[in-house]
Design a protein around this motif. Structure first.
Motif, PDB file in Angstrom:
ATOM      1  N   THR A 286      39.178  39.211  43.495  1.00  0.00           N
ATOM      2  CA  THR A 286      39.101  38.804  44.900  1.00  0.00           C
ATOM      3  C   THR A 286      37.674  38.897  45.422  1.00  0.00           C
ATOM      4  O   THR A 286      37.165  37.970  46.057  1.00  0.00           O
ATOM      5  CB  THR A 286      40.029  39.676  45.767  1.00  0.00           C
ATOM      6  OG1 THR A 286      41.386  39.386  45.435  1.00  0.00           O
ATOM      7  CG2 THR A 286      39.806  39.418  47.242  1.00  0.00           C
ATOM      8  N   LEU A 287      37.009  40.011  45.145  1.00  0.00           N
ATOM      9  CA  LEU A 287      35.633  40.185  45.609  1.00  0.00           C
ATOM     10  C   LEU A 287      34.717  39.133  45.006  1.00  0.00           C
ATOM     11  O   LEU A 287      33.800  38.636  45.668  1.00  0.00           O
ATOM     12  CB  LEU A 287      35.147  41.597  45.260  1.00  0.00           C
ATOM     13  CG  LEU A 287      35.821  42.748  46.020  1.00  0.00           C
ATOM     14  CD1 LEU A 287      35.319  44.092  45.521  1.00  0.00           C
ATOM     15  CD2 LEU A 287      35.594  42.610  47.520  1.00  0.00           C
ATOM     16  N   GLY A 288      34.979  38.776  43.744  1.00  0.00           N
ATOM     17  CA  GLY A 288      34.174  37.740  43.102  1.00  0.00           C
ATOM     18  C   GLY A 288      34.333  36.401  43.802  1.00  0.00           C
ATOM     19  O   GLY A 288      33.348  35.687  44.034  1.00  0.00           O
ATOM     20  N   ILE A 289      35.584  36.047  44.152  1.00  0.00           N
ATOM     21  CA  ILE A 289      35.844  34.778  44.845  1.00  0.00           C
ATOM     22  C   ILE A 289      35.232  34.794  46.243  1.00  0.00           C
ATOM     23  O   ILE A 289      34.581  33.833  46.673  1.00  0.00           O
ATOM     24  CB  ILE A 289      37.356  34.512  44.920  1.00  0.00           C
ATOM     25  CG1 ILE A 289      37.918  34.259  43.511  1.00  0.00           C
ATOM     26  CG2 ILE A 289      37.657  33.324  45.829  1.00  0.00           C
ATOM     27  CD1 ILE A 289      39.434  34.176  43.459  1.00  0.00           C
ATOM     28  N   VAL A 290      35.441  35.885  46.975  1.00  0.00           N
ATOM     29  CA  VAL A 290      34.923  35.980  48.345  1.00  0.00           C
ATOM     30  C   VAL A 290      33.398  35.946  48.354  1.00  0.00           C
ATOM     31  O   VAL A 290      32.779  35.289  49.207  1.00  0.00           O
ATOM     32  CB  VAL A 290      35.453  37.257  49.035  1.00  0.00           C
ATOM     33  CG1 VAL A 290      34.728  37.493  50.359  1.00  0.00           C
ATOM     34  CG2 VAL A 290      36.956  37.148  49.263  1.00  0.00           C
TER      35      VAL A 290
END
Length: 317
Positions: free
Chosen positions: A59-63
């Motif tokens: 998730t952090l990578g996508i955000v």
């Protein structure tokens, strides 16, 4: 398109319906009236992705990727956000290696092609074996199933029922027999019968973890006695409904077994289909097949582009 025809795409969309509806409903709420990507928006997007079991790290990578893009691109609509999401998710999946396995009707790199199926009990391992057999048989390949789970009571009978549904022969022995002996018999039969594919169902649990891994290692050694390159594939089956526990299971198996690809099952039974993204990103292993239903033809080749479109209900423009 091969076997990934319109019917398969339709079943994929149906199978991911729970996840897609959750995504779209929540995204619609946070995009309504927004004219920019700000901190509040990104925090809510994080929450939505984590709730879909995309995983914290993924998730952090996508955000982070969307945050960087927002600095360069103007955000005006929900459609533009969906496009950005789709592109970043697809990019994430591409980082795991090959696009997808060979179509079932494509020439195989070896004959007989030996595929070892591993995973914990209850993940859908036995049914995945039968569904793979069905797909290969339907594509004109000659298939043999090896019933090497001789530890679990009724495992042989369960696999026999599925093998009958798939219409392919199965080789096995009584409960408590040596699994490696079953594999040797199956591989030998495949050589003598000029079979194309051998699918090996293995135990998902033994007396302890080390015993299980020792048995899998023995099976591999025995298979190599008949075919030095075997097994050509080791597929780990994971239950998509178990969320992050599937990631933990995968980590344990990959410590002891050289897994070449993943099968994620039961995606039709969860609103957390984002687990596919989490598994791909965190394990750096390609998802090769996904299960989107209980029918024998509901196991599909994992097509990244079609998965992303079915997940978000959008075409990538």
């Amino acid at each position: 398109m091969g076997f990934f025809d319109k019917f398969k795409i339709s079943r994929l969309k149906e199978g991911l319906e729970k996840t897609r509806d959750t995504f779209r409903e929540k995204l619609a709420v946070i995009t309504k009236g927004k004219t920019e990507i700000d901190d509040d928006f990104l925090e809510e997007l994080e929450t939505i992705l984590v709730a879909a079991d995309v995983g914290v790290e993924t998730t952090l990578g996508i955000v982070d990727a969307i945050t960087e893009r927002a600095k360069q691109e103007t955000y005006r609509s929900e459609e533009e956000l969906n496009r950005m999401l789709m592109e970043e998710i697809q990019q994430l999946l591409e980082e795991t290696g090959e696009e997808h396995p060979l179509d079932f009707d494509a020439p195989l790199p070896a004959k007989p092609y030996v595929i070892l199926i591993v995973g914990v009990n209850g993940a859908g391992k036995t049914t995945s074996v039968a569904k793979l057999a069905h797909n290969y048989d339907k594509a004109g390949k000659k298939v043999i199933i090896a019933a090497a789970d001789t530890f679990r009571a009724a495992a042989y009978e369960q696999l026999q029922i599925w093998a009958d549904r798939a219409g392919v022969p199965m080789i096995g022995q009584a409960q408590g027999s040596d699994p490696a002996s079953v594999v040797y018999d199956a591989v030998s039969a495949a050589v003598s019968r000029n079979a194309d594919v051998v699918l090996v169902d293995t135990a998902g649990r033994l007396h302890n973890k080390s015993h299980l891994m020792e048995e899998l290692a023995k099976i591999m050694r025995v298979a190599k006695k008949r075919i030095p390159e075997a097994p050509h594939e080791v597929l780990l089956v994971l239950d998509g409904t178990t969320g992050q526990n599937a990631v933990l299971q995968a980590r344990e198996f990959t410590k002891f077994v050289k897994v070449t690809g993943l099968v994620v099952t039961k995606l039709d039974g969860t609103a957390k289909g984002g687990i596919v993204l989490s598994i791909s990103r965190e394990l750096k292993l390609p998802v090769k097949y996904i299960g989107v239903g209980e029918k024998i033809d509901d196991l599909q080749l994992f097509d990244r582009a079609e998965f992303v479109k079915a997940l978000l209900g959008r075409e990538l423009k």
